[in-house]
Design a protein around this motif. Structure first.
Motif, PDB file in Angstrom:
ATOM      1  N   LEU A  46      -8.902 -12.506   7.460  1.00 31.72           N
ATOM      2  CA  LEU A  46      -8.240 -11.349   8.081  1.00 31.72           C
ATOM      3  C   LEU A  46      -6.807 -11.198   7.582  1.00 31.72           C
ATOM      4  O   LEU A  46      -6.342 -10.092   7.319  1.00 31.72           O
ATOM      5  CB  LEU A  46      -8.260 -11.473   9.601  1.00 31.72           C
ATOM      6  CG  LEU A  46      -9.634 -11.288  10.238  1.00 31.72           C
ATOM      7  CD1 LEU A  46      -9.555 -11.451  11.728  1.00 31.72           C
ATOM      8  CD2 LEU A  46     -10.174  -9.925   9.912  1.00 31.72           C
ATOM      9  N   ILE A  47      -6.111 -12.324   7.418  1.00 32.70           N
ATOM     10  CA  ILE A  47      -4.734 -12.252   6.920  1.00 32.70           C
ATOM     11  C   ILE A  47      -4.699 -11.608   5.536  1.00 32.70           C
ATOM     12  O   ILE A  47      -3.911 -10.700   5.262  1.00 32.70           O
ATOM     13  CB  ILE A  47      -4.101 -13.663   6.862  1.00 32.70           C
ATOM     14  CG1 ILE A  47      -3.749 -14.172   8.245  1.00 32.70           C
ATOM     15  CG2 ILE A  47      -2.897 -13.682   5.958  1.00 32.70           C
ATOM     16  CD1 ILE A  47      -2.355 -13.940   8.670  1.00 32.70           C
ATOM     17  N   LEU A  48      -5.613 -12.043   4.651  1.00 33.22           N
ATOM     18  CA  LEU A  48      -5.606 -11.502   3.294  1.00 33.22           C
ATOM     19  C   LEU A  48      -5.977 -10.023   3.299  1.00 33.22           C
ATOM     20  O   LEU A  48      -5.416  -9.216   2.548  1.00 33.22           O
ATOM     21  CB  LEU A  48      -6.565 -12.293   2.403  1.00 33.22           C
ATOM     22  CG  LEU A  48      -6.149 -13.744   2.159  1.00 33.22           C
ATOM     23  CD1 LEU A  48      -7.209 -14.484   1.401  1.00 33.22           C
ATOM     24  CD2 LEU A  48      -4.829 -13.799   1.418  1.00 33.22           C
ATOM     25  N   LEU A  49      -6.903  -9.662   4.196  1.00 31.76           N
ATOM     26  CA  LEU A  49      -7.328  -8.265   4.242  1.00 31.76           C
ATOM     27  C   LEU A  49      -6.214  -7.357   4.761  1.00 31.76           C
ATOM     28  O   LEU A  49      -6.009  -6.253   4.243  1.00 31.76           O
ATOM     29  CB  LEU A  49      -8.550  -8.157   5.153  1.00 31.76           C
ATOM     30  CG  LEU A  49      -9.585  -7.152   4.729  1.00 31.76           C
ATOM     31  CD1 LEU A  49      -9.978  -7.419   3.292  1.00 31.76           C
ATOM     32  CD2 LEU A  49     -10.788  -7.246   5.617  1.00 31.76           C
ATOM     33  N   THR A  50      -5.465  -7.826   5.768  1.00 29.21           N
ATOM     34  CA  THR A  50      -4.350  -7.001   6.242  1.00 29.21           C
ATOM     35  C   THR A  50      -3.321  -6.832   5.140  1.00 29.21           C
ATOM     36  O   THR A  50      -2.734  -5.764   5.001  1.00 29.21           O
ATOM     37  CB  THR A  50      -3.644  -7.625   7.451  1.00 29.21           C
ATOM     38  OG1 THR A  50      -3.473  -8.996   7.202  1.00 29.21           O
ATOM     39  CG2 THR A  50      -4.405  -7.423   8.709  1.00 29.21           C
ATOM     40  N   LEU A  51      -3.138  -7.880   4.340  1.00 27.91           N
ATOM     41  CA  LEU A  51      -2.172  -7.756   3.248  1.00 27.91           C
ATOM     42  C   LEU A  51      -2.628  -6.681   2.264  1.00 27.91           C
ATOM     43  O   LEU A  51      -1.815  -5.894   1.767  1.00 27.91           O
ATOM     44  CB  LEU A  51      -2.006  -9.102   2.540  1.00 27.91           C
ATOM     45  CG  LEU A  51      -0.935  -9.100   1.461  1.00 27.91           C
ATOM     46  CD1 LEU A  51       0.410  -8.822   2.056  1.00 27.91           C
ATOM     47  CD2 LEU A  51      -0.913 -10.397   0.711  1.00 27.91           C
ATOM     48  N   LEU A  52      -3.931  -6.614   2.022  1.00 30.82           N
ATOM     49  CA  LEU A  52      -4.445  -5.574   1.132  1.00 30.82           C
ATOM     50  C   LEU A  52      -4.133  -4.194   1.704  1.00 30.82           C
ATOM     51  O   LEU A  52      -3.707  -3.284   0.982  1.00 30.82           O
ATOM     52  CB  LEU A  52      -5.949  -5.745   0.945  1.00 30.82           C
ATOM     53  CG  LEU A  52      -6.587  -4.745  -0.002  1.00 30.82           C
ATOM     54  CD1 LEU A  52      -6.168  -5.044  -1.418  1.00 30.82           C
ATOM     55  CD2 LEU A  52      -8.087  -4.764   0.117  1.00 30.82           C
ATOM     56  N   GLY A  53      -4.331  -4.050   3.010  1.00 28.38           N
ATOM     57  CA  GLY A  53      -3.999  -2.773   3.649  1.00 28.38           C
ATOM     58  C   GLY A  53      -2.536  -2.418   3.453  1.00 28.38           C
ATOM     59  O   GLY A  53      -2.181  -1.271   3.174  1.00 28.38           O
ATOM     60  N   MET A  54      -1.671  -3.427   3.566  1.00 28.41           N
ATOM     61  CA  MET A  54      -0.239  -3.153   3.396  1.00 28.41           C
ATOM     62  C   MET A  54       0.071  -2.744   1.962  1.00 28.41           C
ATOM     63  O   MET A  54       0.923  -1.888   1.728  1.00 28.41           O
ATOM     64  CB  MET A  54       0.564  -4.387   3.770  1.00 28.41           C
ATOM     65  CG  MET A  54       0.612  -4.573   5.252  1.00 28.41           C
ATOM     66  SD  MET A  54       1.149  -6.209   5.645  1.00 28.41           S
ATOM     67  CE  MET A  54       0.531  -6.327   7.294  1.00 28.41           C
ATOM     68  N   PHE A  55      -0.618  -3.348   0.987  1.00 33.36           N
ATOM     69  CA  PHE A  55      -0.408  -2.959  -0.407  1.00 33.36           C
ATOM     70  C   PHE A  55      -0.778  -1.498  -0.610  1.00 33.36           C
ATOM     71  O   PHE A  55      -0.053  -0.749  -1.269  1.00 33.36           O
ATOM     72  CB  PHE A  55      -1.257  -3.835  -1.330  1.00 33.36           C
ATOM     73  CG  PHE A  55      -0.663  -5.182  -1.597  1.00 33.36           C
ATOM     74  CD1 PHE A  55       0.453  -5.601  -0.913  1.00 33.36           C
ATOM     75  CD2 PHE A  55      -1.220  -6.029  -2.532  1.00 33.36           C
ATOM     76  CE1 PHE A  55       1.005  -6.838  -1.146  1.00 33.36           C
ATOM     77  CE2 PHE A  55      -0.681  -7.267  -2.780  1.00 33.36           C
ATOM     78  CZ  PHE A  55       0.427  -7.667  -2.084  1.00 33.36           C
ATOM     79  N   LEU A  56      -1.914  -1.100  -0.020  1.00 29.71           N
ATOM     80  CA  LEU A  56      -2.324   0.297  -0.149  1.00 29.71           C
ATOM     81  C   LEU A  56      -1.284   1.221   0.474  1.00 29.71           C
ATOM     82  O   LEU A  56      -0.946   2.265  -0.049  1.00 29.71           O
ATOM     83  CB  LEU A  56      -3.680   0.522   0.533  1.00 29.71           C
ATOM     84  CG  LEU A  56      -4.884  -0.097  -0.144  1.00 29.71           C
ATOM     85  CD1 LEU A  56      -6.142   0.267   0.607  1.00 29.71           C
ATOM     86  CD2 LEU A  56      -4.985   0.385  -1.569  1.00 29.71           C
TER      87      LEU A  56
END
Lengths: 103, 488
Positions: free
Chosen positions: B109-119
């Protein structure tokens, strides 16, 4: 009778207002979630409306409302899961009882 | 479809690869090897983080929805550094008996939220922005509920998810009004649309206010900050530190991009003054509430509210200097706040104590922890040799570079508030060094990953301020990014 943009826009804005009112006054978390859904649906109506009446050539608004529906569904799923989680330990979903964290 | 455009987003692809590897490890490796999962994640992420420092690719892809330029490249690397430290800090906690069953989920989940922030950082179309924002905020609600054995964690998650959904509904309403007024959702086309409406268009102003409120919830600016303290206190400390630096930093950057690119022509008349009021309220209220907190996590929550106000000083400048100083501020804030949270987490993992009074006499028993905490507090408060001083200095310079008298007054208010904030930061230092306590926290040795994270943070606090090349290169990167401030 010709239906104009305004005749659709007013119900959608009333829906949004009802959603905010419900969110701020209701004490039950499920009812608050329903109010949130009202707000999100008002947004979907708005996008479809503006697209249909003001910019009929393009599909940007329609696409956005499709995505917004999906996002709203995801949000509801997470929120329901968390509410159930709270219910299991507190045995109710009344926000007056769920106030251990304050000040 | 032209698949070569995926090459424009190397950082996102790399992050996705790390996520998939962690996911596969979590799903398919035998139970006996699961204990190594946190370290595997940290190593994978560390390799990815160094790889992401490769020179940036510039350009737009996916029908101009996604833009990669120097500024977004630098911002993503700053976020990567922060996430690496958070992952390092959480190793001990995820190997806890209660948490270990679900430790894979935490990292995924942490890595996925980071992906969202990159987008969110790279988005140049509101659809991509909203998807990124939701990807960044929904898993965080699940993460806040992670400590299932504690009631507080569940309550925090309930509060977070309710406010997050409410704020995104408000944001979406604002976007629908923007769409109605201009007929497009591309940032570049919107800025022309906003200019073309000319002068003061009420629909756009309402839309701007809604967008500000929606994003303001994520950054916890003051009228929208009420969830912050409760969520920060209840959520597990690893998640709290993630929320307070990474989530806030990325949202602040995306907020600035939206304000200058979409609403750039409304800067003078409208949003400069809206933001002015928000900043004054945020800094002052955050400071005043931080003074009366006894729980250290709540205390850091209100301190982070007031720090968000300082970050917004870079946004109100709306020029290259402002953006560079904002990114520098976020970088320094990552090091100082994560150092503080690292100490809080180490002590909480050891004995579960989190109030300021528990820290009485900490220097006698655990001098190194007390020293780290002291550096963090000095840096957050802005005492000279440390990085916090330089970041505050640059952000004041950035805000003052607009040259308007009103902003000089704003900088003065912020300066007065810095002095106020020293009072409560030094309260913690006083408790650790001056107060005596019979039953202070006993001497203990924290886990080596926690110590490593603290060493990185302390090194950051000391050297990021002294190495002047960091700020210079950030300024250069922002100046090289094309078309950022075309509309102001």
């Amino acid at each position: 009778m010709e239906l104009t943009l305004l005749m659709y826009l007013i119900p959608s804005l009333i829906m949004f207002g009802c959603g905010i009112y419900g969110f701020l006054t209701r004490k039950n978390m499920i009812a608050m979630l329903i109010s949130l859904e009202l707000m999100l649906n008002a947004v979907d109506i708005n996008f479809a409306l503006f697209n249909r009446f003001l910019y009929p050539g393009k599909l940007e608004g329609m696409m956005f409302s499709l995505f917004a529906i999906a996002i709203a569904a995801a949000e509801t799923a997470v929120a329901i899961a968390i509410i159930i989680n709270v219910y299991r330990i507190a045995k109710n979903v009344d926000i007056n009882q769920i106030n251990k964290l304050k000040f | 479809m032209d698949y070569s455009q995926f090459l424009m987003m190397p950082q996102e692809i790399g992050l996705l690869a790390v996520f998939l590897l962690v996911f596969l490890y979590d799903t398919f490796m035998p139970r006996t090897t699961q204990r190594a999962l946190p370290l595997v994640t940290v190593v994978l992420f560390g390799v990815y983080m160094t790889w992401a420092f490769l020179p940036p690719s510039m350009g737009k892809c996916f029908g101009d929805m996604f833009e990669a330029n120097n500024a977004t490249w630098a911002m993503k690397n700053i976020l990567n550094i922060g996430v690496f430290i958070v992952l390092l800090q959480s190793v001990k906690w995820t190997n806890d008996d209660f948490v270990s069953v679900r430790r894979g989920e935490f990292y995924e989940l942490i890595l996925l939220t980071l992906l969202g922030m990159f987008l969110m950082v790279s988005a140049r179309h509101f659809l991509l922005f909203v998807i990124g924002l939701e990807t960044a905020s929904l898993p965080l609600a699940a993460l806040a509920a992670f400590e299932k054995r504690y009631y507080e964690s569940r309550e925090a998650a309930a509060k977070y998810v309710m406010t997050a959904v409410f704020s995104s509904a408000i944001l979406l309403m604002g976007l629908s009004l923007v769409y109605g007024a201009c007929g497009t959702l591309y940032f570049s086309n919107l800025s022309f649309g906003v200019t073309a409406t000319g002068g003061v268009n009420w629909m756009l102003i309402v839309a701007l206010a809604f967008v500000m409120a929606g994003v303001g919830f994520k950054i916890s600016l003051v009228p929208f900050h009420l969830w912050t303290a409760d969520v920060y206190q209840g959520a597990p400390t690893a998640v709290t530190s993630y929320l307070s630096v990474i989530s806030k930093g990325s949202a602040a950057f995306a907020f600035m991009v939206i304000l200058v690119q979409v609403f750039g022509s409304l800067y003078q008349e409208v949003w400069q003054w809206m933001l002015y009021a928000l900043i004054v309220l945020t800094i002052t209220v955050g400071n005043l509430f931080a003074m009366r907190q006894r729980n250290l996590k709540r205390f850091l929550a209100f301190s982070s509210v007031s720090q968000a106000g300082y970050v917004m000083l870079g946004v109100i400048a709306a020029n290259e200097v402002g953006m560079a100083s904002m990114m520098y501020y976020i970088l320094v804030y990552i090091f100082s706040n994560l150092a503080a949270f690292g100490v809080v987490m180490a002590i909480e993992n050891h004995c579960g104590k989190v109030t300021i009074d528990d820290y009485n006499g900490l220097f006698k028993t655990n001098p190194w922890l007390a020293f780290t905490m002291m550096l963090a507090m000095f840096s957050l408060g802005g005492i000279p040799p440390f990085a916090g001083f330089f970041s505050k200095f640059f952000i004041f310079v950035g805000a003052a570079s607009t040259g308007s008298v009103a902003i000089y007054v704003l900088v003065f208010i912020a300066l007065v508030n810095t002095i106020i904030s020293l009072y409560y930061y030094l309260l913690v230092v006083k408790a650790m060094f001056i107060r005596q306590e019979e039953c202070a926290i006993d001497r203990f040795r924290s886990h080596w990953t926690e110590r490593l994270a603290m060493v990185i943070c302390v090194a950051g606090i000391i050297f990021v301020g002294l190495a002047s090349c960091i700020y210079t290169s950030l300024t250069k990167l922002v100046e090289e990014s094309p078309n950022l401030f075309l509309m102001i």
